[in-house]
Write a protein that holds these residues in place. Structure first.
Motif, PDB file in Angstrom:
ATOM      1  N   GLY A  95     -34.906  29.241 -63.004  1.00 46.06           N
ATOM      2  CA  GLY A  95     -34.918  29.335 -64.451  1.00 46.06           C
ATOM      3  C   GLY A  95     -35.364  28.064 -65.140  1.00 46.06           C
ATOM      4  N   LEU A  96     -35.821  27.089 -64.376  1.00 47.41           N
ATOM      5  CA  LEU A  96     -36.297  25.821 -64.942  1.00 47.41           C
ATOM      6  C   LEU A  96     -37.797  25.924 -65.139  1.00 47.41           C
ATOM      7  CD1 LEU A  96     -34.246  23.366 -62.683  1.00 47.41           C
ATOM      8  CD2 LEU A  96     -33.527  24.580 -64.770  1.00 47.41           C
ATOM      9  N   VAL A  97     -38.237  25.855 -66.387  1.00 46.29           N
ATOM     10  CA  VAL A  97     -39.623  26.205 -66.691  1.00 46.29           C
ATOM     11  C   VAL A  97     -40.407  25.098 -67.379  1.00 46.29           C
ATOM     12  CG1 VAL A  97     -39.025  28.645 -66.881  1.00 46.29           C
ATOM     13  CG2 VAL A  97     -38.963  27.210 -68.936  1.00 46.29           C
ATOM     14  N   ASP A  98     -39.738  23.983 -67.720  1.00 50.26           N
ATOM     15  CA  ASP A  98     -40.455  22.918 -68.434  1.00 50.26           C
ATOM     16  C   ASP A  98     -39.649  21.633 -68.366  1.00 50.26           C
ATOM     17  OD1 ASP A  98     -38.359  23.351 -70.215  1.00 50.26           O
ATOM     18  OD2 ASP A  98     -39.637  23.543 -71.985  1.00 50.26           O
ATOM     19  N   GLU A  99     -40.141  20.614 -69.071  1.00 46.91           N
ATOM     20  CA  GLU A  99     -39.505  19.311 -69.068  1.00 46.91           C
ATOM     21  C   GLU A  99     -38.060  19.378 -69.535  1.00 46.91           C
ATOM     22  OE1 GLU A  99     -39.006  15.180 -68.661  1.00 46.91           O
ATOM     23  OE2 GLU A  99     -40.811  16.304 -68.107  1.00 46.91           O
ATOM     24  N   ALA A 100     -37.784  20.080 -70.618  1.00 37.80           N
ATOM     25  CA  ALA A 100     -36.438  20.110 -71.176  1.00 37.80           C
ATOM     26  C   ALA A 100     -35.439  20.717 -70.202  1.00 37.80           C
ATOM     27  CB  ALA A 100     -36.439  20.889 -72.489  1.00 37.80           C
ATOM     28  N   THR A 101     -35.797  21.847 -69.591  1.00 37.17           N
ATOM     29  CA  THR A 101     -34.852  22.505 -68.692  1.00 37.17           C
ATOM     30  C   THR A 101     -34.655  21.726 -67.397  1.00 37.17           C
ATOM     31  OG1 THR A 101     -36.669  23.951 -67.970  1.00 37.17           O
ATOM     32  CG2 THR A 101     -35.183  24.808 -69.658  1.00 37.17           C
ATOM     33  N   VAL A 102     -35.698  21.059 -66.913  1.00 42.92           N
ATOM     34  CA  VAL A 102     -35.537  20.232 -65.720  1.00 42.92           C
ATOM     35  C   VAL A 102     -34.640  19.031 -66.024  1.00 42.92           C
ATOM     36  CG1 VAL A 102     -36.737  18.698 -64.116  1.00 42.92           C
ATOM     37  CG2 VAL A 102     -37.672  20.964 -64.609  1.00 42.92           C
ATOM     38  N   GLN A 103     -34.874  18.342 -67.144  1.00 39.93           N
ATOM     39  CA  GLN A 103     -33.998  17.232 -67.520  1.00 39.93           C
ATOM     40  C   GLN A 103     -32.548  17.675 -67.594  1.00 39.93           C
ATOM     41  OE1 GLN A 103     -34.798  14.793 -70.921  1.00 39.93           O
ATOM     42  NE2 GLN A 103     -37.015  14.736 -70.584  1.00 39.93           N
ATOM     43  N   ALA A 104     -32.314  18.861 -68.166  1.00 39.90           N
ATOM     44  CA  ALA A 104     -30.953  19.356 -68.330  1.00 39.90           C
ATOM     45  C   ALA A 104     -30.286  19.610 -66.987  1.00 39.90           C
ATOM     46  CB  ALA A 104     -30.969  20.638 -69.157  1.00 39.90           C
ATOM     47  N   ALA A 105     -30.981  20.301 -66.100  1.00 37.44           N
ATOM     48  CA  ALA A 105     -30.382  20.705 -64.830  1.00 37.44           C
ATOM     49  C   ALA A 105     -30.208  19.529 -63.880  1.00 37.44           C
ATOM     50  CB  ALA A 105     -31.242  21.787 -64.177  1.00 37.44           C
TER      51      ALA A 105
ATOM     52  N   THR B 228     -39.726  13.489 -66.391  1.00 40.98           N
ATOM     53  CA  THR B 228     -39.811  14.099 -65.059  1.00 40.98           C
ATOM     54  C   THR B 228     -41.233  14.570 -64.765  1.00 40.98           C
ATOM     55  OG1 THR B 228     -39.195  16.366 -65.721  1.00 40.98           O
ATOM     56  CG2 THR B 228     -37.403  14.833 -65.226  1.00 40.98           C
ATOM     57  N   ALA B 229     -41.960  15.003 -65.787  1.00 39.14           N
ATOM     58  CA  ALA B 229     -43.361  15.391 -65.584  1.00 39.14           C
ATOM     59  C   ALA B 229     -44.195  14.191 -65.155  1.00 39.14           C
ATOM     60  CB  ALA B 229     -43.930  16.002 -66.864  1.00 39.14           C
ATOM     61  N   THR B 230     -43.981  13.049 -65.806  1.00 33.47           N
ATOM     62  CA  THR B 230     -44.722  11.837 -65.450  1.00 33.47           C
ATOM     63  C   THR B 230     -44.399  11.419 -64.021  1.00 33.47           C
ATOM     64  OG1 THR B 230     -44.672  11.121 -67.765  1.00 33.47           O
ATOM     65  CG2 THR B 230     -45.175   9.449 -66.108  1.00 33.47           C
ATOM     66  N   ALA B 231     -43.112  11.435 -63.661  1.00 34.63           N
ATOM     67  CA  ALA B 231     -42.727  11.077 -62.297  1.00 34.63           C
ATOM     68  C   ALA B 231     -43.342  12.041 -61.285  1.00 34.63           C
ATOM     69  CB  ALA B 231     -41.207  11.067 -62.174  1.00 34.63           C
TER      70      ALA B 231
ATOM     71  N   VAL C  82     -49.765  19.016 -49.880  1.00 29.95           N
ATOM     72  CA  VAL C  82     -48.519  18.470 -50.391  1.00 29.95           C
ATOM     73  C   VAL C  82     -48.001  19.336 -51.529  1.00 29.95           C
ATOM     74  CG1 VAL C  82     -49.707  16.919 -52.018  1.00 29.95           C
ATOM     75  CG2 VAL C  82     -47.381  16.402 -51.305  1.00 29.95           C
ATOM     76  N   THR C  83     -46.688  19.515 -51.573  1.00 29.49           N
ATOM     77  CA  THR C  83     -46.035  20.253 -52.655  1.00 29.49           C
ATOM     78  C   THR C  83     -45.019  19.337 -53.318  1.00 29.49           C
ATOM     79  OG1 THR C  83     -46.298  22.360 -51.497  1.00 29.49           O
ATOM     80  CG2 THR C  83     -44.659  22.271 -53.250  1.00 29.49           C
ATOM     81  N   ALA C  84     -45.071  19.261 -54.629  1.00 28.84           N
ATOM     82  CA  ALA C  84     -44.127  18.441 -55.394  1.00 28.84           C
ATOM     83  C   ALA C  84     -43.538  19.284 -56.509  1.00 28.84           C
ATOM     84  CB  ALA C  84     -44.822  17.208 -55.968  1.00 28.84           C
ATOM     85  N   GLY C  85     -42.321  18.950 -56.911  1.00 30.14           N
ATOM     86  CA  GLY C  85     -41.670  19.684 -57.989  1.00 30.14           C
ATOM     87  C   GLY C  85     -40.970  18.747 -58.944  1.00 30.14           C
ATOM     88  N   ALA C  86     -40.996  19.087 -60.231  1.00 31.70           N
ATOM     89  CA  ALA C  86     -40.327  18.254 -61.226  1.00 31.70           C
ATOM     90  C   ALA C  86     -38.820  18.245 -61.020  1.00 31.70           C
ATOM     91  CB  ALA C  86     -40.674  18.734 -62.633  1.00 31.70           C
ATOM     92  N   ASP C  87     -38.272  19.345 -60.465  1.00 25.93           N
ATOM     93  CA  ASP C  87     -36.832  19.368 -60.204  1.00 25.93           C
ATOM     94  C   ASP C  87     -36.453  18.279 -59.206  1.00 25.93           C
ATOM     95  OD1 ASP C  87     -38.218  20.694 -58.173  1.00 25.93           O
ATOM     96  OD2 ASP C  87     -36.723  22.278 -57.932  1.00 25.93           O
ATOM     97  N   ARG C  88     -37.255  18.113 -58.159  1.00 29.01           N
ATOM     98  CA  ARG C  88     -36.968  17.062 -57.178  1.00 29.01           C
ATOM     99  C   ARG C  88     -37.234  15.672 -57.754  1.00 29.01           C
ATOM    100  NH1 ARG C  88     -38.155  18.849 -50.980  1.00 29.01           N
ATOM    101  NH2 ARG C  88     -36.954  20.792 -51.032  1.00 29.01           N
ATOM    102  N   ALA C  89     -38.244  15.550 -58.598  1.00 28.85           N
ATOM    103  CA  ALA C  89     -38.483  14.266 -59.255  1.00 28.85           C
ATOM    104  C   ALA C  89     -37.291  13.889 -60.130  1.00 28.85           C
ATOM    105  CB  ALA C  89     -39.752  14.332 -60.093  1.00 28.85           C
ATOM    106  N   GLY C  90     -36.718  14.882 -60.812  1.00 26.02           N
ATOM    107  CA  GLY C  90     -35.540  14.621 -61.632  1.00 26.02           C
ATOM    108  C   GLY C  90     -34.357  14.166 -60.802  1.00 26.02           C
TER     109      GLY C  90
ATOM    110  N   ALA D 128     -33.374  29.133 -71.791  1.00 24.81           N
ATOM    111  CA  ALA D 128     -32.518  27.948 -71.830  1.00 24.81           C
ATOM    112  C   ALA D 128     -31.822  27.827 -70.485  1.00 24.81           C
ATOM    113  CB  ALA D 128     -31.500  28.051 -72.962  1.00 24.81           C
ATOM    114  N   THR D 129     -31.180  26.708 -70.275  1.00 27.91           N
ATOM    115  CA  THR D 129     -30.414  26.508 -69.038  1.00 27.91           C
ATOM    116  C   THR D 129     -29.197  25.665 -69.353  1.00 27.91           C
ATOM    117  OG1 THR D 129     -30.653  25.989 -66.681  1.00 27.91           O
ATOM    118  CG2 THR D 129     -31.467  24.347 -68.236  1.00 27.91           C
ATOM    119  N   ALA D 130     -28.200  25.724 -68.468  1.00 31.24           N
ATOM    120  CA  ALA D 130     -26.995  24.918 -68.644  1.00 31.24           C
ATOM    121  C   ALA D 130     -27.309  23.450 -68.383  1.00 31.24           C
ATOM    122  CB  ALA D 130     -25.906  25.398 -67.698  1.00 31.24           C
ATOM    123  N   VAL D 131     -26.667  22.584 -69.136  1.00 26.05           N
ATOM    124  CA  VAL D 131     -26.826  21.142 -68.956  1.00 26.05           C
ATOM    125  C   VAL D 131     -25.808  20.663 -67.931  1.00 26.05           C
ATOM    126  CG1 VAL D 131     -26.719  18.879 -70.060  1.00 26.05           C
ATOM    127  CG2 VAL D 131     -27.649  20.835 -71.309  1.00 26.05           C
TER     128      VAL D 131
END
Length: 594
Positions: A75-85, A107-110, A135-143, A557-560
């Protein structure tokens, strides 16, 4: 397969082409860095939630990268939801007492820098005989990587060394000027405040939270200290700093930074003075697609975060990392909180590294270090400016014992600013407009107390080393690479600086990425849903019910995450967080190779 010697190569990606598509917050940085490294771009194929990049040419088999925000079920679809989770909002919000989103796309920059790292590492592996990789990278892992030290502390055997409570700089002068204060010396801290006639008890009580703000992302020191600075004009505050040995830096605006920026790349690469390496100096190893640096050795003389993190990433790619520590070992090994008696934060950056104690003040030990460098592939340090040359361990010095060496320096400013203050995370944030970039319009600017630039600077450091290794493989020459916190700041604020240069509003609109309270927590709407979601009062609903309410209206949205220790059991990161041999939480590798 590319030949490792292409002597006409000037930049590591000369004669290669790339194409990239996907979320622009990520792929625009990927494309910019690939261009700066010498690659030429084909037409972009479009946007989407999944990004794809390909590098090809110069005799290399195509290298592919896939980039996502997170796995689809999260359910993480963008910068805001990745930062939150991932806990970024929780850590950044500590100084304010509640979660807050970073208004910059952190997180997108990272993720973009990690993607370039993966592509470069794959080409280094090919040049050394490995198969081409994907190579596979994800913003969730960068966060998760960005909060890894805070996560490690949350899962330690003991509590924090300093209180987690709201508070912190910047300070305000009598004219209303916001400024950062920096010193690593408790004597300078006390002298500065005594000169301004601060209460003795406030001076004593303020040092520990100020000292540990790098570790806790907050600094709940007495309000009396803020009251004292508001009673003095800025010239008087500067005078007190100069007399005491502390430093102050007025917060610069994004517009000011946009006017002075030189547009330089976030790193520099150049051949070492002693020319071509002898064939016998080349590394003989057996790299693989998954471990392209296997068989390589990195000597790391790093302190705090920036250089240790860069070396940590190189270790994840297969290199052997040997830390150069002072006699008695790195004092940060004992920094609380600990796991099995070792600092959890230290483990987050240094687990798995070997260590050798070297007294760099002793000529015999410096000679030993030169001998070690003669058998290494990379020497990486973040000593104070001029220290390496003073010790006879600068790039040209070590090139005389190993012409094929990659000499990497991760600094604060890279000698690009004449009036630069001390090159620490928060001072660089203040000087480069990051304090504005991370806060939306209508709020006073304030550098984040999360170590944004130390982490991003470490990512840039690893990226620069990989670029240097690839350049060495293609030319046969040793390379000096320099990266900096300044370069990291300019990468992070790039979109805002471009808006400022066009005369547009550089900052994001008021209320941008502010989580919404629920009866038992917080939720963060996706950026595209934030405006509509803000119209709903969710304070009497549970977080689960609030998310369901928004979904019925087509909003995402997602839980913080507010307690980082909950990430171990968070289904959005299922199975990704483990524990090391000491019991400290360990985040997953930020990329995977196939």
């Amino acid at each position: 397969m590319a030949s490792p010697a292409t002597t006409q190569t000037v930049r590591p990606l000369d004669s290669l082409r790339f194409d990239t598509s996907g979320p622009p917050e990520i792929t625009e940085v990927v494309a910019e860095h690939l261009r700066l490294l010498g690659a030429r771009s084909d037409e972009r194929a479009g946007e989407g939630r999944t990004g794809r990049s390909t590098l090809s040419g110069a005799g290399f088999d195509p290298a592919h990268a896939t980039v996502t925000w997170a796995h689809p079920a999260s359910g993480l679809v963008d910068e805001a939801t990745v930062q939150a989770a991932a806990g970024v909002m929780a850590v950044h919000g500590r100084r304010d007492g509640s979660p807050r989103g970073l208004a910059a796309d952190y997180t997108a920059t990272a993720t973009a820098v990690l993607t370039v790292q993966g592509l470069l590492a794959g080409l280094v592996g090919q040049a050394r005989g490995a198969e081409a990789s994907h190579v596979t990278a994800g913003a969730d892992r960068a966060g998760l990587l960005a909060v890894s030290q805070y996560l490690a502390a949350a899962g330690a055997d003991e509590g924090e060394a300093a209180e987690l409570a709201p508070g912190g700089p910047p300070f305000t002068s009598a004219e209303g000027v916001l400024f950062e204060l920096e010193t690593l010396d408790p004597g300078a801290w006390a002298s500065f405040w005594r000169t301004l006639q601060a209460p003795a008890d406030a001076i004593r009580a303020g040092w520990r939270p100020f000292q540990f703000r790098y570790a806790t992302a907050c600094a709940p020191f007495p309000e009396a200290l803020h009251t004292v600075t508001r009673a003095h004009p800025l010239p008087r505050i500067r005078q007190a700093a100069a007399r005491s040995g502390a430093e102050v830096c007025v917060l610069r605006t994004l517009a000011e930074r946009a006017r002075e920026t030189d547009g330089a790349a976030p790193w520099s690469l150049g051949p070492l003075a002693d020319g071509l390496a002898p064939a016998s100096a080349r590394t003989a190893a057996a790299p693989s697609a998954a471990r392209p640096l296997a068989g390589m050795t990195v000597l790391e003389a790093g302190r705090r975060i920036q250089a240790p993190l860069a070396a940590h990433l190189l270790g994840l790619l297969g290199a052997e990392i040997i830390r150069i520590e002072p006699p008695g070992g790195d004092p940060l090994r004992g920094m609380p909180p600990t796991c099995s008696g070792i600092s959890a934060r230290w483990l987050a950056l240094n687990r798995g590294k070997k260590a050798v104690e070297i007294d760099i003040k002793a000529e015999a030990d410096r000679r030993k270090l030169r001998e070690m460098a003669a058998g290494a592939d990379v020497f990486l340090h973040n000593w104070a400016p001029g220290k390496a040359a003073e010790l006879g361990l600068d790039a040209d010095d070590l090139a005389r014992v190993h012409p094929a060496l990659v000499h990497a320096y991760t600094s604060g400013w890279a000698d690009r600013l004449q009036d630069a203050p001390m090159g620490t995370d928060f001072m660089v944030q203040a000087r480069t407009g990051v304090g504005e970039a991370v806060r939306p319009e209508g709020e006073p600017p304030a550098p984040s107390l999360m170590t944004l630039l130390d982490v991003l600077g470490g990512l840039h450091g690893a990226e620069a080393v990989l670029a240097g290794l690839l350049l060495r493989e293609r030319t046969g020459r040793g390379v000096r690479v320099d990266s900096s916190l300044l370069g990291a700041a300019d990468t992070l604020t790039g979109p805002a600086l471009r808006r400022a240069a066009r005369g547009e509003q550089a900052r994001r609109p008021a209320g941008f990425r502010h989580p919404l309270p629920t009866a038992d927590g917080w939720i963060a709407p996706a950026d595209a849903s934030a405006g509509a979601a803000a119209a709903y009062d969710l304070r009497e609903l549970s977080t689960t019910d609030a998310l369901a309410r928004l979904r019925t209206h087509g909003l995402t949205a997602t839980a913080v995450t507010t307690d980082l220790s909950d990430l171990h059991h968070d289904a959005r990161f299922a199975g990704s967080i483990s524990r090391d041999a000491h019991g400290a939480p360990a985040v997953p590798d930020p990329w995977s190779f196939a």
